[in-house]
Design a protein around this motif. Structure first.
Motif, PDB file in Angstrom:
ATOM      1  N   LEU A   7       0.860  -1.184   0.000  1.00 37.96           N
ATOM      2  CA  LEU A   7       0.000   0.000   0.000  1.00 37.96           C
ATOM      3  C   LEU A   7       0.895   1.232   0.000  1.00 37.96           C
ATOM      4  O   LEU A   7       1.855   1.302   0.779  1.00 37.96           O
ATOM      5  N   SER A  10       3.098   3.467   3.275  1.00 35.75           N
ATOM      6  CA  SER A  10       2.668   2.637   4.401  1.00 35.75           C
ATOM      7  C   SER A  10       3.778   1.747   4.932  1.00 35.75           C
ATOM      8  O   SER A  10       4.876   1.690   4.396  1.00 35.75           O
ATOM      9  N   ARG A  14       8.671  -1.015   4.454  1.00 37.06           N
ATOM     10  CA  ARG A  14       9.810  -1.648   5.146  1.00 37.06           C
ATOM     11  C   ARG A  14       9.957  -3.121   4.763  1.00 37.06           C
ATOM     12  O   ARG A  14      11.046  -3.689   4.887  1.00 37.06           O
ATOM     13  N   ALA A  40      -7.091   1.914   2.842  1.00 36.98           N
ATOM     14  CA  ALA A  40      -6.712   0.997   1.763  1.00 36.98           C
ATOM     15  C   ALA A  40      -7.933   0.717   0.886  1.00 36.98           C
ATOM     16  O   ALA A  40      -9.070   0.774   1.362  1.00 36.98           O
ATOM     17  N   ALA A  53      -2.167  -3.517   4.852  1.00 39.17           N
ATOM     18  CA  ALA A  53      -0.841  -3.831   4.310  1.00 39.17           C
ATOM     19  C   ALA A  53       0.165  -3.733   5.454  1.00 39.17           C
ATOM     20  O   ALA A  53      -0.024  -2.920   6.363  1.00 39.17           O
ATOM     21  N   GLU A  65       0.833  -9.104   9.037  1.00 43.71           N
ATOM     22  CA  GLU A  65       1.374  -8.482  10.261  1.00 43.71           C
ATOM     23  C   GLU A  65       2.887  -8.333  10.106  1.00 43.71           C
ATOM     24  O   GLU A  65       3.613  -9.328  10.019  1.00 43.71           O
ATOM     25  N   SER A  66       3.330  -7.062  10.088  1.00 49.98           N
ATOM     26  CA  SER A  66       4.746  -6.771   9.792  1.00 49.98           C
ATOM     27  C   SER A  66       5.731  -7.660  10.549  1.00 49.98           C
ATOM     28  O   SER A  66       6.662  -8.213   9.957  1.00 49.98           O
ATOM     29  N   GLU A 102       5.159  -2.337  16.811  1.00 53.08           N
ATOM     30  CA  GLU A 102       3.717  -2.303  16.557  1.00 53.08           C
ATOM     31  C   GLU A 102       2.903  -2.381  17.851  1.00 53.08           C
ATOM     32  O   GLU A 102       1.789  -1.897  17.917  1.00 53.08           O
TER      33      GLU A 102
HETATM   34  N1  LIG Z   1       0.139  -3.989  12.848  1.00 48.11           N
HETATM   35  C1  LIG Z   1      -0.163  -4.155  11.455  1.00 48.11           C
HETATM   36  C2  LIG Z   1      -0.813  -2.867  10.964  1.00 48.11           C
HETATM   37  C3  LIG Z   1      -1.360  -2.983   9.565  1.00 48.11           C
HETATM   38  C4  LIG Z   1      -1.911  -1.624   9.116  1.00 48.11           C
HETATM   39  O1  LIG Z   1      -2.689  -0.969   9.831  1.00 48.11           O
HETATM   40  N2  LIG Z   1      -1.493  -1.187   7.923  1.00 48.11           N
HETATM   41  C5  LIG Z   1      -1.892   0.100   7.408  1.00 48.11           C
HETATM   42  C6  LIG Z   1      -0.764   0.623   6.507  1.00 48.11           C
HETATM   43  S1  LIG Z   1       0.390   1.642   7.326  1.00 48.11           S
HETATM   44  C7  LIG Z   1      -3.096  -0.004   6.502  1.00 48.11           C
HETATM   45  O2  LIG Z   1      -3.245  -0.984   5.806  1.00 48.11           O
HETATM   46  N3  LIG Z   1      -3.911   1.048   6.483  1.00 48.11           N
HETATM   47  C8  LIG Z   1      -4.995   1.185   5.578  1.00 48.11           C
HETATM   48  C9  LIG Z   1      -6.344   1.022   6.224  1.00 48.11           C
HETATM   49  O3  LIG Z   1      -6.429   0.965   7.454  1.00 48.11           O
HETATM   50  O4  LIG Z   1      -7.333   0.962   5.473  1.00 48.11           O
HETATM   51  C10 LIG Z   1       1.138  -4.456  10.709  1.00 48.11           C
HETATM   52  O5  LIG Z   1       2.193  -4.018  11.152  1.00 48.11           O
HETATM   53  O6  LIG Z   1       1.114  -5.171   9.699  1.00 48.11           O
END
Ligand SMILES: N[C@@H](CCC(=O)N[C@@H](CS)C(=O)NCC(=O)O)C(=O)O
Length: 227
Positions: A7, A10, A14, A40, A53, A65-66, A102
């Motif tokens: 994404l 975002s 990383r 997203a 993502a 999950e990262s 996280e």
């Molecule tokens: N703790 C999860 C967080 C995942 C997360 O919130 N990703 C954000 C990107 S920074 C996302 O997809 N945001 C879009 C949304 O919430 O629709 C991880 O590290 O993978």
């Protein structure tokens, strides 16, 4: 071929960086955020029910999950460079920072983002001072002190060693990059946190970081100095 669902702007940036550090070939599926909400697009829900993502798919296995993705990639593809031995003190530090990013730091950044959104949301003029008052209260009574406390703690860690797990670069540094980049959008780090600032400058000079940026596309995190 390993697929990364990335994404824009975002956390998945990383994961691209880690793959470049590991020298693993991958395909990237890039998604744009909704222009108004920043969320997203619905297509990401076709990849995983949470629709967030990063997501990777490797040999038919979907990993989300990262921290879990980083553990999977390092356990599958690393030759011992990016993870300290479990038995060493650095091994414990590695697990700690992988979870801390996280589990402890990012929730503070999300609260900050949401408060900023409330402050700037369109609303009737007579509600605005009430909303601002509540936001100010949350900042003063909880958020600001916690962000400062955490940044001071990270600053002390990086004052003692160049990387999060001692003198060698590990995947925990990749995991910690995103929270610190999110903090940097809100706070002038170089004034009070010179070691955090130096950490960010150092990672940005790495060839793999630059290649991942080229592949991932424009990278600009949400939030502002007033969030
Ligand atoms: N703790 C999860 C967080 C995942 C997360 O919130 N990703 C954000 C990107 S920074 C996302 O997809 N945001 C879009 C949304 O919430 O629709 C991880 O590290 O993978």
């Amino acid at each position: 071929m390993l697929i990364v669902h990335h994404l824009e702007n975002s956390r998945s940036q990383r994961i691209l960086w880690l793959l470049e550090e590991l020298g693993v070939e991958y395909e990237m599926q890039r998604y744009g955020r909704d222009k108004q909400t920043g969320l997203a697009p619905p297509e990401l829900k076709e990849v995983h029910p949470l629709g967030k993502a990063p997501v990777i798919v490797d040999n038919g296995v979907t990993v989300v999950e990262s921290g879990a993705i980083i553990e999977y990639l390092v356990n599958t593809y690393d030759d011992g460079r990016l993870k300290p031995p479990d038995t060493a003190a650095e091994g414990l530090a590695y697990t700690y920072w992988l979870h801390y990013a996280e589990g402890t730091f990012m929730p503070l950044m999300i609260i900050s983002l949401i408060l900023g959104r409330i402050e700037t949301a369109p609303m009737p003029f007579f509600i605005k001072p009430v909303a601002k008052g509540i936001v100010g209260k949350v900042r003063d009574s909880y958020l600001d002190a916690n962000v400062q406390n955490n940044l001071e703690y990270i600053e002390q860690t990086l004052a003692q060693s160049q990387w999060f797990c001692g003198d060698r670069f590990t995947a925990a540094d990749v995991q910690m990059s995103f929270p610190l980049e999110a903090a940097e959008v809100r706070i002038e780090l170089s004034d009070d946190y010179p070691h955090i600032d130096a950490f960010l400058q150092t990672i940005r000079a790495r060839a793999a970081y630059k290649t991942a940026l080229d592949r991932g596309g424009h990278y600009e995190l949400m939030g502002s100095r007033s969030d």
